[in-house]
Write an enzyme that holds these catalytic residues in place. Structure first.
Site, mmCIF file in Angstrom:
data_model
loop_
_atom_site.group_PDB
_atom_site.id
_atom_site.type_symbol
_atom_site.label_atom_id
_atom_site.label_comp_id
_atom_site.label_asym_id
_atom_site.label_seq_id
_atom_site.Cartn_x
_atom_site.Cartn_y
_atom_site.Cartn_z
ATOM 1 N N ASP A 679 0.834 -1.203 0.000
ATOM 2 C CA ASP A 679 0.000 0.000 0.000
ATOM 3 C C ASP A 679 0.870 1.253 0.000
ATOM 4 O OD1 ASP A 679 -2.635 1.345 0.265
ATOM 5 O OD2 ASP A 679 -1.816 1.972 2.198
ATOM 6 N N LYS A 683 1.599 4.623 -2.868
ATOM 7 C CA LYS A 683 1.618 6.047 -2.524
ATOM 8 C C LYS A 683 2.935 6.718 -2.909
ATOM 9 C CE LYS A 683 -1.652 5.269 1.243
ATOM 10 N NZ LYS A 683 -1.881 5.247 2.696
#
Length: 818
Positions: A679, A683
């Protein structure tokens, strides 16, 4: 609790102070809780500056000025107090003033008054007035006590205009008032640094003191008591027909104060705006008059122009030449050079021909500015590509101000007609990007004439309707709908935006209503909807409805939905989404979406992809768009990992913390999605691309922190059992870091074109050391922010902040569509 502030003119004489006491007695009769901030007696601040300046210049007459200062305060005590209280106050004030006398003598001996010393000298004004008035209130049987603001307002060491440490100040304010039983009488204008050195907040800083108290206490209201009936439509000294503005928005008040309105100090508005605390501007000498009310609420029924203000004396500098045409970076170089020289720009204007750029500044800075700009463009000057900077003096800036101006056509035309009919020539014209003002530079001699001519004009009502199609109505989507519902009325009245949700979809049903779905019963309607969910069908229906100002919102993490983004943008429909799939997949796809949005003139917004509601991507874009160069990005980019490692302290088990994070909804259903760094990888890829790097997900180096058994676990339940077995493994990592005075943080980095994610130990000197909860923190090191990197910090996970971020983008798109 209300926070009241009385200015210097309000406390200019003992009789005026008695009038204030009468006002406060009425508050007490009504049972209202209040605290009061006081400025120094009128003229005292100037007197203190005078005596310190004289002392520094070896002018012994400073003693005479000091004696007048001391006598004035003693006389006030004698007029306001009696008996034992009078004797006590005189004795204590004498002791305080002796300290000032000794300080002035020291200045006289060393022939210098540093900014630090000047702040200490100036503090005696407010400390004296507030102390005397506190006793006067006690004399009038109002239980009051003196509060030296230096104990609760903490600042940096920028003496003269100290910057306030808001977090520390608000904590100290709350702590003090939680234990205070009496009415607190507070010194305005002053604070102190962490070491206790006295600082000042700048001219008008007592207003700011009141605002800081209001924000710290989350007060019901802030009341600024002055010597006029609120904020007036123009300067009454120049426009006799000026009248009180009953209501204003914070934005309008800020613009009025920037363009010369002296009633309210500009920084005062920001804390009130942030905490949504209304501000009242009242007249000490006409207390029954309602004055001006400042809030978020826009007066849609009012006139388009709320006020007319002016800056009486400016210089206009112009950089011109054929070498400016079509050359990128000229403006950046110009304004960066001025910023580096510490020159404040009041107004900027540039013609469409790109042949010249003009800017207004204070006349005292004009020679320095000319020298600075000509140094920056030395080569162009030598090549005759630009001309020497032209300076025009004896000018004034006029501004018409109103939040509703942007909604009504013809305002600028009316303004220039009024000026033209009165023979007033516009030297330069500018309109702020906030759309709150239209400014014009004119000859200084025509200032009063122009003010009166403009004061004879100006109405408005226009609403922009936004049509929203939303996929994903779970935690984030449901929260977003709630926020839209709660804010709808205010947004329509204040911002001229009406938001209609016309399409909804969850995993089972789809619902459409061109007139807008009832947000009080959307769940029941969606559950009862006959149309079964089909993402392709949802997109086709959205396109078929062909409504104006359409925005598609994807609140899911669904990969399939992201494949429709190109089709949506190509249909001239804007997108706002927290879904990271599209922006973190292949670079070609990312660039295709950006190019399509630009081509179609729509907006593809994904601020919430990184940092939930934090302004991470927008900050990064602002830096790069303004010409800054990013040298390094470091970030705690996962709210779940932030919570896990912030909570992982001695005496805790890693597996228990992961379990708690999962139960709170911080992690993905399978925590490995977070613990593996996947995750975070999305980003950092997005941030890298925003800097201009064509980074692919596979280019990111990720440190694997999970034992093999955890990685290979076939189910989440099995994973949790394996994590329990690995507690000693993680504890050893934590203890090793702790021995070095470090804590563990999962840090994403982008440096020299390479991205990495690793678990690192950081000590207390590092910004990441003090993180708590699920906060994200992103540190931008740039050419401009070298020594002290720019930091963005706040909650990086949670439905409320994520939904708020999407909501903000919807509003932004709506405003861009106007």
């Amino acid at each position: 609790m209300k926070v009241l502030k009385f200015g210097g003119s309000s406390v200019g004489t003992p009789d005026r102070i008695k009038g204030i006491i009468d006002i406060l007695k009425e508050y007490r009769k009504r049972g209202e809780k209040f605290t009061v901030v006081f400025s120094a007696f009128s003229g005292v601040t100037d007197s203190l500056i005078e005596m310190a300046t004289k002392a520094a210049n070896a002018d012994a007459s400073y003693v005479k000025t000091y004696n007048a200062f001391q006598k004035r305060h003693t006389a006030a005590i004698k007029k306001l107090l009696s008996g034992a209280r009078e004797k006590k106050a005189i004795a204590e004030m004498k002791e305080t003033h002796q300290t000032l006398k000794d300080l002035l003598n020291g200045i006289f001996l060393v022939r210098e008054a540093s900014p630090r010393t000047m702040d200490y000298v100036l503090s005696f004004g407010e400390r004296s007035s507030a102390y005397i008035i506190a006793h006067a209130l006690s004399e009038a049987r109002i239980a009051a006590e003196f509060l030296d603001a230096r104990t609760i307002i903490k600042t940096d060491k920028n003496f003269g205009t100290a910057q306030v440490d808001l977090k520390t100040t608000y904590e100290l304010v709350k702590a003090h008032y939680n234990t205070a039983s009496k009415v607190q009488i507070v010194t305005g204008f002053i604070g102190s640094d962490k070491g206790g050195l006295t600082t000042t907040l700048g001219r008008g800083g007592s207003d700011y003191t009141a605002a800081l108290l209001g924000a710290g206490l989350e007060a019901e209201a802030i009341e600024i008591w002055t010597d006029v009936d609120g904020v007036l439509t123009a300067d009454p000294r120049k426009v006799k027909s000026a009248f009180t503005i009953p209501t204003m928005t914070y934005g309008e008040a800020m613009e009025m104060s920037h363009f010369g309105a002296k009633v309210i100090y500009p920084p005062t508005i920001q804390p009130a705006y942030t905490k949504n605390i209304p501000i009242y501007i009242k007249n000490t000498f006409n207390p029954s008059f309602e004055g001006t009310f400042i809030s978020h609420q826009s007066d849609n029924n009012g006139t388009a122009v709320k006020g007319i203000s002016s800056i009486s004396d400016v210089a206009l500098l112009t950089l011109s030449g054929s070498g400016l045409f079509g050359v990128p970076g000229i403006a950046g170089r110009l304004f960066n050079s001025l910023a580096q020289a510490g020159i404040n720009i009041i107004l900027i204007t540039q013609g469409s021909s790109e042949n010249a750029i003009s800017f207004a500044i204070e006349p005292k800075s004009s020679k320095k500015a000319k020298k600075t700009v000509e140094k920056e463009f030395k080569n162009e000057l030598q090549s005759n590509l630009v001309d020497f900077v032209k300076i025009e003096n004896d000018l004034a800036v006029m501004a018409i101000i109103g939040e509703n101006m942007r909604l009504q056509p013809g305002i600028a035309g009316r303004m220039f007609r009024a000026l033209g009919k009165n023979g007033i020539n516009a030297v330069a014209i500018a309109q702020g990007s906030s759309e709150l003002n239209i400014s014009v530079v004119i000859n200084k001699a025509n200032e009063s004439k122009a003010l009166n001519a403009l004061h004879e004009s100006f109405f408005l009502s226009e609403t922009k309707t936004l049509h929203l199609f939303m996929v994903g109505v779970g935690l984030i989507g449901g929260t977003l709908i709630k926020q839209i519902k709660n804010q709808a009325k205010l947004l329509k009245e204040r911002g001229g935006l009406e938001i209609k949700i016309v399409g909804l979809s969850n995993s089972k049903h789809m619902l459409f209503n061109e007139q807008g779905i009832n947000l009080n019963s959307w769940k029941k309607q969606l559950t009862a909807a006959k149309e079964k969910t089909s993402f392709a069908g949802f997109i086709e229906q959205m396109k078929a409805m062909n409504l104006s100002n359409t925005i598609f919102i994807d609140n899911t993490a669904n990969k399939k939905i992201a494949t429709y983004y190109h089709e949506i943008l190509d249909s001239s429909i804007s997108i706002s989404t927290p879904n990271k799939v599209a922006t973190s997949s292949s670079y070609i796809q990312y660039q295709k979406l950006k190019n399509t949005a630009e081509k179609r003139g729509v907006h593809f917004m994904y601020e919430t992809n990184v940092g939930a509601g934090l302004p991470v991507i927008s900050t990064l874009n602002d830096l790069t768009n303004s010409g800054d160069r990013i040298t390094k990005i470091e970030g705690i980019l996962s709210g779940s990992l932030s919570f896990i490692f912030n909570s992982f302290v001695e005496g805790t088990k890693f597996s228990d913390i992961v379990k708690e994070a999962r139960e709170r909804g911080y992690t993905e259903p399978d925590p490995r999605e977070d613990l593996s760094g996947l995750d975070v990888r999305r980003k950092i890829v997005i941030l890298a691309r925003e800097t201009g790097l064509a980074l692919e997900p596979g280019d990111v180096a990720i440190q694997n922190i999970l034992p093999k058994a955890c990685t290979n676990a076939k189910t989440v339940d099995q994973l949790m059992k394996e994590l329990e077995k690995a507690d000693d493994y993680f504890e050893a990592m934590r203890a090793k870091a702790a021995k070095k005075g470090q804590v563990l943080r999962m840090i994403a980095k982008l440096h020299k074109g390479k991205a990495s994610i690793a678990l690192e130990g950081v000590d207390e000197s590092h910004p990441f050391y003090s993180l708590s909860g699920s906060d994200n923190m992103i540190v931008f090191t740039t050419e401009r922010y070298k020594e002290r990197p720019l930091v963005v910090r706040g909650p990086g996970a949670g439905a409320e902040v994520t939904a708020a971020g999407v909501f903000a983008e919807v509003i932004k798109i709506g405003n861009l569509l106007k």
